[in-house]
Scaffold this motif. Structure first.
Motif, short mmCIF file in Angstrom:
data_model
loop_
_atom_site.label_atom_id
_atom_site.label_comp_id
_atom_site.label_asym_id
_atom_site.label_seq_id
_atom_site.Cartn_x
_atom_site.Cartn_y
_atom_site.Cartn_z
N SER A 191 0.84 -1.20 0.00
CA SER A 191 0.00 0.00 0.00
C SER A 191 0.87 1.25 0.00
N GLY A 192 0.29 2.34 -0.47
CA GLY A 192 1.04 3.57 -0.50
C GLY A 192 0.18 4.76 -0.87
N SER A 193 0.68 5.95 -0.55
CA SER A 193 -0.08 7.17 -0.78
C SER A 193 0.43 7.98 -1.97
N GLN A 194 1.61 7.66 -2.48
CA GLN A 194 2.14 8.39 -3.63
C GLN A 194 1.85 7.57 -4.89
N SER A 345 8.60 20.28 -7.49
CA SER A 345 9.12 20.34 -6.13
C SER A 345 8.01 20.21 -5.09
N LEU A 346 6.89 20.87 -5.32
CA LEU A 346 5.76 20.80 -4.38
C LEU A 346 5.18 19.39 -4.31
N GLN A 347 5.19 18.69 -5.44
CA GLN A 347 4.72 17.30 -5.46
C GLN A 347 5.66 16.40 -4.66
N GLU A 348 6.97 16.58 -4.88
CA GLU A 348 7.96 15.76 -4.18
C GLU A 348 7.89 15.98 -2.67
N LYS A 349 7.62 17.21 -2.27
CA LYS A 349 7.52 17.54 -0.84
C LYS A 349 6.13 17.23 -0.27
N TYR A 353 -1.01 17.40 -4.42
CA TYR A 353 -1.31 16.03 -4.85
C TYR A 353 -2.11 16.10 -6.14
N GLN A 354 -1.77 15.22 -7.08
CA GLN A 354 -2.52 15.14 -8.32
C GLN A 354 -3.53 14.01 -8.23
N TYR A 360 -4.74 19.19 -9.64
CA TYR A 360 -3.78 19.45 -8.58
C TYR A 360 -4.50 20.14 -7.42
N ILE A 361 -4.30 19.61 -6.20
CA ILE A 361 -4.92 20.18 -5.01
C ILE A 361 -3.88 20.26 -3.90
N VAL A 362 -4.13 21.12 -2.91
CA VAL A 362 -3.26 21.15 -1.74
C VAL A 362 -3.53 19.90 -0.91
N TYR A 363 -2.48 19.18 -0.59
CA TYR A 363 -2.63 17.88 0.08
C TYR A 363 -3.33 18.01 1.43
#
Length: 374
Positions: A191-194, A345-349, A353-354, A360-363
């Motif tokens: 399982s995973g979130s990314q 960069s924002l996705q990696e951090k 989240y897409q 694209y939304i703020v996680y």
């Protein structure tokens, strides 16, 4: 244990406090029982970990002989750390009178560095094991051999499995794949979130795990079922949440389980208050105020372009084309090339989240609300 508040923000406390997920539960149980490994993908805080524990509890209730193990490898940075997490979760748990499994366990104990500590509450001793980097592959092989020789049905969930793709060890994923295919009594949940990393690992032909498991995703809990679940507890306080109030709460955080639970948890603490939208706003405002220092600290760590883009996405709510001229002009953003770098960069951090729909939304939903106020 006495339950003071039924709306838990973390952990799993039994089926009574677990909302719905009936279809997902049955699907996951059917896959595991029929010999399939499962890749479970979902954004963080939507409830995948709770689902795994719920499935394991159901399976153990129906057959006490099965063995279920859950390991979260999100904190791990190396293959040897992952092996250590898995070994600590499993070793010693498969008691058996057979000489073979006792010998395997003794060999493992000799190869590892056991550390004893005392439980501060019960006073009982517990052991943990240290895995040396040069022994990691051999140790993981022996852990799976240990499970195999137990001849018990074993189910192992490895949460945040995408971490494996970040290890510096070459071929870590290929090695894991090579050993799990020879343990017929062990079935796994990856399982995973990314989602973009997990999708690449399990759905790309260039990776060892390609076509090796059943892919499963989970979405938000149905709003009406969630309201019925919430009111089953609120009615014990002599009140009931109207549909329009719950819909307001639910839509405010896009139905994401953790955020819904957190708001419901706070509302449950004030049994004398009548449910209304203004009350929900006050609760959310207090939660955001509590995190003000953390949000400001995270925001200050961003570059100017990253901060501009993140704030723009928060204000928009969801963005399909962050490099489009319309979006850039509306929020006074820099050139598309700069936006692409900031977006990556924002996705990696994990600030953004897409979604599967490409938006694209703020996680962090509460962080997004804080950003809107800037």
């Amino acid at each position: 244990m006495k339950i003071e508040n039924p709306f838990f923000e973390y952990g799993y406390f039994g089926a009574e406090y677990f909302c719905d997920r009936e279809q997902e539960t049955q699907m996951l149980m059917d896959a595991l029982r029929n010999g399939s490994n499962v890749t479970l993908m979902a954004p963080r805080r939507i409830g995948k970990t709770g689902l795994i524990h719920h499935v394991f509890e159901r399976m153990k209730a129906e057959d006490r002989r099965v063995q279920c193990f859950y390991v979260d490898i999100f904190p791990t940075k190396t293959f040897s750390q992952m092996t250590q997490f898995v070994a600590n979760a499993i070793l010693g748990k498969l008691d058996s009178p057979s000489k073979a499994i006792k010998r395997k366990l003794n060999n493992l104990m000799a190869a590892l560095r056991p550390t004893m500590s005392l439980d501060p509450i019960s006073g009982m001793p517990s052991f943990s094991f240290t895995v040396m980097p040069d022994q990691a592959r051999e140790t993981l092989t022996q852990v799976f051999e240990y499970m195999k020789e137990s001849e018990q049905a074993c189910y192992l969930a490895i949460d945040e499995f995408q971490q494996v793709s970040r290890y510096s060890e070459i071929g870590a994923d290929a090695f894991i794949r090579s050993i799990i295919q020879f343990v017929p009594n062990v079935h796994l949940i990856f399982s995973g979130s990314q989602q973009h990393l997990l999708s690449d690992m399990f759905m790309s032909p260039k990776h060892p795990f390609f076509n090796s498991s059943q892919i499963m995703t989970i979405k938000e809990i149905d709003a009406e079922k969630y309201r019925d679940f919430a009111n089953s507890f609120f009615k014990k306080q002599g009140r009931e949440m109207p549909q329009e109030v719950f819909s307001y709460l639910y839509n405010m955080v896009d139905g994401q389980t953790w955020y819904v639970q957190k708001i419901l948890n706070r509302l449950y603490r004030i049994p004398q208050e009548t449910f209304c939208k203004e009350g929900v706003d006050r609760i959310v405002g207090s939660i955001i105020a509590e995190q003000e220092i953390n949000y400001q600290s995270n925001y200050n760590l961003l570059t100017e372009n990253q901060a501009l883009l993140l704030t723009a996405i928060a204000r928009q709510g969801a963005v399909n084309a962050p490099t489009s001229l319309d979006f850039i002009l509306r929020y006074h953003l820099p050139a598309p090339s700069s936006i692409k770098l900031a977006l990556k960069s924002l996705q990696e951090k994990e600030f953004i989240y897409q979604t599967p729909q490409g938006e694209y939304i703020v996680y962090d939903r509460f962080f997004g609300m804080w950003l809107k106020r800037l």
